[in-house]
Structure formats: C-alpha cells, structure tokens
Design a protein around this motif. Structure first.
Motif, mmCIF file in Angstrom:
data_model
loop_
_atom_site.group_PDB
_atom_site.id
_atom_site.type_symbol
_atom_site.label_atom_id
_atom_site.label_comp_id
_atom_site.label_asym_id
_atom_site.label_seq_id
_atom_site.Cartn_x
_atom_site.Cartn_y
_atom_site.Cartn_z
ATOM 1 N N LYS A 92 11.628 17.704 -5.235
ATOM 2 C CA LYS A 92 12.674 16.989 -5.970
ATOM 3 C C LYS A 92 12.233 15.594 -6.404
ATOM 4 O O LYS A 92 12.679 15.084 -7.425
ATOM 5 N N GLN A 93 11.373 14.956 -5.602
ATOM 6 C CA GLN A 93 10.932 13.595 -5.901
ATOM 7 C C GLN A 93 10.387 13.471 -7.321
ATOM 8 O O GLN A 93 10.594 12.466 -7.984
ATOM 9 N N GLY A 94 9.677 14.509 -7.757
ATOM 10 C CA GLY A 94 9.105 14.490 -9.098
ATOM 11 C C GLY A 94 10.193 14.411 -10.152
ATOM 12 O O GLY A 94 10.119 13.613 -11.089
ATOM 13 N N LEU A 110 3.735 13.700 -5.024
ATOM 14 C CA LEU A 110 4.848 13.066 -4.312
ATOM 15 C C LEU A 110 5.316 13.969 -3.169
ATOM 16 O O LEU A 110 6.314 13.689 -2.522
ATOM 17 N N SER A 111 4.617 15.077 -2.958
ATOM 18 C CA SER A 111 5.071 15.981 -1.900
ATOM 19 C C SER A 111 3.934 16.586 -1.093
ATOM 20 O O SER A 111 3.744 16.234 0.060
ATOM 21 N N THR A 112 3.119 17.429 -1.703
ATOM 22 C CA THR A 112 2.181 18.206 -0.879
ATOM 23 C C THR A 112 0.754 17.664 -0.833
ATOM 24 O O THR A 112 -0.059 18.159 -0.071
ATOM 25 N N MET A 113 0.461 16.654 -1.641
ATOM 26 C CA MET A 113 -0.922 16.190 -1.665
ATOM 27 C C MET A 113 -1.106 14.861 -0.959
ATOM 28 O O MET A 113 -0.194 14.055 -0.881
ATOM 29 N N LYS A 114 -2.338 14.647 -0.481
ATOM 30 C CA LYS A 114 -2.663 13.373 0.139
ATOM 31 C C LYS A 114 -3.062 12.419 -0.972
ATOM 32 O O LYS A 114 -3.973 12.711 -1.745
ATOM 33 N N GLU A 115 -2.334 11.324 -1.066
ATOM 34 C CA GLU A 115 -2.630 10.371 -2.134
ATOM 35 C C GLU A 115 -2.610 8.959 -1.562
ATOM 36 O O GLU A 115 -1.942 8.690 -0.563
ATOM 37 N N PHE A 116 -3.297 8.066 -2.232
ATOM 38 C CA PHE A 116 -3.295 6.684 -1.796
ATOM 39 C C PHE A 116 -3.331 5.765 -3.011
ATOM 40 O O PHE A 116 -3.971 6.083 -4.011
ATOM 41 N N GLY A 117 -2.628 4.664 -2.919
ATOM 42 C CA GLY A 117 -2.629 3.739 -4.044
ATOM 43 C C GLY A 117 -2.159 2.361 -3.632
ATOM 44 O O GLY A 117 -1.842 2.114 -2.466
ATOM 45 N N ILE A 118 -2.097 1.487 -4.604
ATOM 46 C CA ILE A 118 -1.731 0.111 -4.323
ATOM 47 C C ILE A 118 -0.771 -0.371 -5.413
ATOM 48 O O ILE A 118 -0.969 -0.064 -6.595
ATOM 49 N N ILE A 119 0.295 -1.033 -4.982
ATOM 50 C CA ILE A 119 1.229 -1.624 -5.942
ATOM 51 C C ILE A 119 1.153 -3.131 -5.755
ATOM 52 O O ILE A 119 1.214 -3.614 -4.622
ATOM 53 N N VAL A 145 3.904 2.504 2.490
ATOM 54 C CA VAL A 145 5.213 2.971 2.045
ATOM 55 C C VAL A 145 4.961 4.297 1.350
ATOM 56 O O VAL A 145 3.892 4.499 0.772
ATOM 57 N N SER A 146 5.925 5.195 1.389
ATOM 58 C CA SER A 146 5.684 6.463 0.701
ATOM 59 C C SER A 146 5.595 6.210 -0.802
ATOM 60 O O SER A 146 6.285 5.343 -1.347
ATOM 61 N N LEU A 147 4.730 6.967 -1.434
ATOM 62 C CA LEU A 147 4.468 6.778 -2.860
ATOM 63 C C LEU A 147 5.750 6.878 -3.680
ATOM 64 O O LEU A 147 5.990 6.071 -4.585
ATOM 65 N N ALA A 148 6.598 7.860 -3.337
ATOM 66 C CA ALA A 148 7.834 8.055 -4.094
ATOM 67 C C ALA A 148 8.711 6.800 -4.011
ATOM 68 O O ALA A 148 9.220 6.322 -5.033
ATOM 69 N N THR A 149 8.847 6.244 -2.823
ATOM 70 C CA THR A 149 9.637 5.023 -2.658
ATOM 71 C C THR A 149 8.993 3.853 -3.398
ATOM 72 O O THR A 149 9.665 3.095 -4.092
ATOM 73 N N GLY A 150 7.683 3.733 -3.248
ATOM 74 C CA GLY A 150 6.960 2.628 -3.879
ATOM 75 C C GLY A 150 7.136 2.637 -5.386
ATOM 76 O O GLY A 150 7.457 1.615 -6.001
ATOM 77 N N LEU A 151 6.972 3.806 -5.998
ATOM 78 C CA LEU A 151 7.086 3.889 -7.455
ATOM 79 C C LEU A 151 8.523 3.642 -7.905
ATOM 80 O O LEU A 151 8.771 3.024 -8.941
ATOM 81 N N LEU A 186 0.858 -1.187 0.000
ATOM 82 C CA LEU A 186 0.000 0.000 0.000
ATOM 83 C C LEU A 186 0.888 1.228 0.000
ATOM 84 O O LEU A 186 1.819 1.322 0.800
ATOM 85 N N VAL A 187 0.629 2.136 -0.901
ATOM 86 C CA VAL A 187 1.466 3.338 -0.988
ATOM 87 C C VAL A 187 0.616 4.568 -0.705
ATOM 88 O O VAL A 187 -0.569 4.609 -0.995
ATOM 89 N N GLU A 188 1.291 5.546 -0.144
ATOM 90 C CA GLU A 188 0.567 6.705 0.325
ATOM 91 C C GLU A 188 1.477 7.911 0.229
ATOM 92 O O GLU A 188 2.691 7.777 0.381
#
Ligand SMILES: *[C@@H]1O[C@H](CO)[C@@H](O)[C@H](O)[C@H]1NC(C)=O
Ligand SMILES: *[C@@H]1O[C@H](CO)[C@@H](O)[C@H](O)[C@H]1NC(C)=O
Ligand SMILES: *[C@@H]1O[C@H](CO)[C@@H](O)[C@H](O)[C@H]1NC(C)=O
Ligand SMILES: *[C@@H]1O[C@H](CO)[C@@H](O)[C@H](O)[C@H]1NC(C)=O
Ligand SMILES: *[C@@H]1O[C@H](CO)[C@@H](O)[C@H](O)[C@H]1NC(C)=O
Ligand SMILES: *[C@@H]1O[C@H](CO)[C@@H](O)[C@H](O)[C@H]1NC(C)=O
Ligand SMILES: *[C@@H]1O[C@H](CO)[C@@H](O)[C@H](O)[C@H]1NC(C)=O
Length: 366
Positions: A106-108, A184-193, A67-73, A51-53
C-alpha cells in the motif's frame, strides 16, 4: 582612411564573434534557469540529515538510527512548497498491477497519490524518465506533472539508474530506492534525506537540469552550458554541517559523457574514498560481479582492483561486504568473493568479511 577601414573590419569581426559565441551558448542553454540565482556564498550549509532505510518485514531487524523510507519520503513531500523533481529508473508504485501483494505494498500507492496531489498544493512536479509508456507517468502528467523523456538508447546505449529527489531546491533525497512499491516493502534499500541544504542541493539540481536538457535529444552536446558545471568536486569539497557535525561533501555522476567540466566521475569518487580509507572499508551493494555483458563476458576490473590494492598495500585494513543473495545472483559472485578473501589468508594486516543477505526481492544499496 585605411586604418579606419581596418578598424571597421576588426569591429565587424569582433561583433561576429560575439554573436557566434552568444548563439553557441544560447543553443546550449535551452533551460536558462530563472530561479537558479542562489548565491554560492549565501547558500545554506547547516543541514539536517535523516538516514532512511527499507527493511523487509521478514528480516525482522528493527530500525535503529534510521527512519523507514516510506515515512522519510512522506515527510520530505510534506515540506515541499514550490517544486519536486524526481529521477527514478522505473515507476511501479501502483502495486495493484502486480499479482501477489503484501499488505505493505500500500505504501507505494500512498506515495503515488501524494505525488498526484502536489498540483492541488501548487507544487510543481518534474520527472525525468526513459519510460515511454508508463501508466503512472501518464497519470502524473494528467495531474500537471512535467515528464521529460530521455532516450538513453540513443544517448549512451545505457539506462538511467540514478534515483534522487530535489525538493524546493533546498531539500534532497538520494539513495538506492526508485519509485517502486517493492522498495517501500520487500526490498532492502538505503538512502539519505538532507534538509535545508541549498549549497549541496543546488549542485544536485544541476544534475537534474542536465538530464532535463537532454530530453528528446539523440546526441550529447559537445559543450555543456556553464550552468550545468559542477559546483563542488573531489578537489573542491563543500564544507557543511550535517546535524551540527562538520562534514565535507560533493556529488559525483556517471557515465563520463554526462559529466561536464569539474564534475567528479563516480569511479574517481569511489577510488578517492577507497584510497583515503585508513582502517576500514564497508560496502553494501546488491551484486558483486566485476563483469560486463554476460552473454559475451568481459572482466571489468576497476573497482575490484581498487579493493585488491587496498587489501595488499594498506596496513590493518578491514573490508566488509554486505551483498544480496537471491535466485538471480550469478554463481561466479562466490568465486570473486573467495578470491578477495584469499588475499588476506594468513595475513595479519588485512581482513575480508562477507555477509550475504538472502532476500525475496532484489536487493539494492548505496
Ligand atoms: C539529525 O537530527 C534530526 C532531528 O534534528 C534527527 O531526526 C536525525 O535522526 C538526525 N540524524 C542523524 C543521522 O542522527
Ligand atoms: C502501453 O501500455 C498499454 C497499457 O499499459 C498497453 O496496452 C500498450 O500495449 C503499451 N504500448 C506499447 C507500445 O508498449
Ligand atoms: C492503479 O491501479 C488500479 C488497478 O489496476 C487502477 O484502477 C488505477 O487507475 C491505477 N492508478 C494509477 C494512478 O495508475
Ligand atoms: C530512441 O533512439 C533510438 C535510436 O536512435 C530510436 O531507434 C528510437 O526510436 C528512439 N525512441 C524514441 C521513443 O524516440
Ligand atoms: C539499470 O536500469 C535498467 C533499466 O531500468 C535495469 O534493467 C538495470 O538492471 C539497472 N542496473 C542496475 C545496476 O541496477
Ligand atoms: C529548515 O529551516 C527552516 C527555517 O530555518 C526551519 O523552520 C525548518 O524547521 C528546517 N527544517 C528542517 C527539517 O530542519
Ligand atoms: C553483449 O554481447 C552480445 C554477444 O556478443 C552482443 O550481441 C550484445 O550486443 C552485447 N550487448 C551489449 C549491451 O554490449
């Protein structure tokens, strides 16, 4: 003699029909998928799920079980050996184009560079987008990416709002975040890998192929290729293991005109989920506004009424809503929320709780 003639005529007719049918299917089958021969019976259904967030820093909430979205991707891209396919509503990873940039921005850029380097790893990158003039997509295609343009205005008068990745037709990402540095920084996001899950990923890949097939078209085909039809749906779930836990899954899609035979439509899927709920329905969403076209507003009741029906008819049902609250939030949102809550006043069999997340960026959630 006569019957021989008849035979020849019938034979000719049959041949004509066969040629016609072949023509129809070859016309539809522009993207005859060479590699799509993974056997449905042999595909992998023992999958790993992560689960990424993305949690904006100023919320000071810790990552827990996610896991943070940036790391997950980044980890997902590291797994790519053959192909990466991406659908995103917009492309804005290069934050230098924006004025105020928090350090996490920077993540972007890191992600963008990683995507640009795919070719040097002999991994092909394919993107479907409705953007005609994106500098990032231009940079990616200069680095070997195939960019497929979809004219959504002509096709549906709408937009592409899907966001997902298919990696090696084996792994996938699906979630609220598009290719935007803010996700990858200021927004609340949720996803699944999901890793090592060819059965499910094969089906998502079909949705990607459907988009890809529409490139440069200004009308929708009346028949879709057989290779685009859904493999699993709400009546035929895929049985799989997610981290050793038994699970069932299928992928739904929208709008309806993008759903070939057997593909469950998003609204049907949402309806099914709400109907099957026994004790709670938790929803995380950026806007709760059952309205269409705000310049000439129209009440769009579908999901709102599913929730009302659940609150009224189910015994002991608990509905929790997590909604983002920012400058652009329509004030009418509050009225709809009050209206939902009112249904459970002095009722012992239902409850509605609403949490509004204040954010600077646009909130997004799946
Ligand atoms: C599934 O397992 C992987 C490692 O095997 C782990 O990283 C991940 O967090 C697990 N997923 C969930 C949802 O617990
Ligand atoms: C395309 O983008 C470039 C640079 O971002 C800009 O200068 C140009 O005006 C844009 N063209 C159109 C048609 O929007
Ligand atoms: C990112 O932005 C910087 C500064 O505007 C620019 O120099 C660079 O070419 C951009 N990179 C891509 C891949 O668009
Ligand atoms: C998309 O379709 C619309 C309507 O058919 C048309 O006006 C427009 O020029 C098309 N855009 C592109 C980039 O082809
Ligand atoms: C869908 O995408 C369009 C264009 O990118 C955007 O303007 C719109 O806000 C998106 N809709 C939602 C519900 O996110
Ligand atoms: C996927 O499966 C392969 C082969 O079975 C294994 O080596 C790899 O570690 C798996 N990947 C994940 C993320 O579980
Ligand atoms: C929204 O309503 C306005 C005013 O009636 C109309 O001009 C416009 O075409 C509508 N937009 C859509 C996307 O339906």
């Amino acid at each position: 003699m006569k019957s021989q003639h008849k035979c020849i005529v019938i034979f000719a007719l049959v041949c004509c029909c066969a040629v016609l049918i072949a023509l129809i299917f070859s016309a539809v089958d522009v993207w005859g998928d060479d590699e799509d021969n993974i056997d449905e019976a042999k595909c992998r259904r023992s999958c790993r799920v992560v689960l990424v967030e993305n949690i904006p820093e100023d919320l000071s909430i810790l990552y827990k079980d996610t896991v943070s979205l940036a790391t997950g991707l980044r980890e997902l891209l590291d797994q790519a050996h053959r192909s990466v396919e991406i659908v995103s509503p917009w492309w804005a990873l290069n934050s230098t184009e924006y004025e105020s940039k928090p350090p996490q921005a920077k993540q972007g850029q890191i992600l963008l560079h990683q995507l640009m380097r795919l070719q040097s790893r002999s991994v092909s990158l394919r993107v479907v987008s409705e953007l005609t003039n994106s500098s990032e997509l231009k940079a990616l295609s200069q680095n070997g990416a195939e960019v497929h343009y979809l004219n959504m205005t002509a096709l549906t008068k709408g937009h592409i709002n899907s966001s997902f990745w298919v990696v090696d037709r084996k792994h996938m990402y699906i979630g609220s975040a598009g290719m935007d540095w803010r996700s990858l920084s200021t927004m609340k996001e949720f996803g699944i890998i999901i890793y090592n899950c060819t059965c499910l990923v094969m089906d998502l890949h079909r949705i990607f192929n459907l988009y890809r097939q529409l490139q440069y078209k200004d009308f929708l085909p009346s028949i879709w290729s057989k290779k685009l039809k859904a493999l699993y749906n709400r009546d035929k779930n895929l049985q799989l293991h997610l981290n050793d836990t038994e699970a069932k899954a299928y992928i739904s899609s929208s709008p309806d005109v993008f759903c070939p035979k057997k593909r469950t439509k998003d609204l049907e899927a949402i309806n099914r989920v709400i109907q099957e709920a026994k004790t709670f329905i938790y929803i995380s969403i950026s806007n709760y506004l059952p309205m269409l076209n705000r310049s000439q507003p129209k009440y769009w009741s579908r999901i709102d009424s599913m929730l009302r029906e659940a609150l009224i008819l189910k015994t002991n049902i608990k509905v929790r809503l997590l909604i983002s609250c920012w400058e652009q939030t329509d004030p009418l949102t509050q009225n709809f929320l009050w209206s939902l809550k009112t249904l459970c006043i002095e009722s012992v069999s239902c409850s509605v709780e609403v949490e509004q997340l204040k954010e600077r960026g646009r909130g997004n959630a799946a």
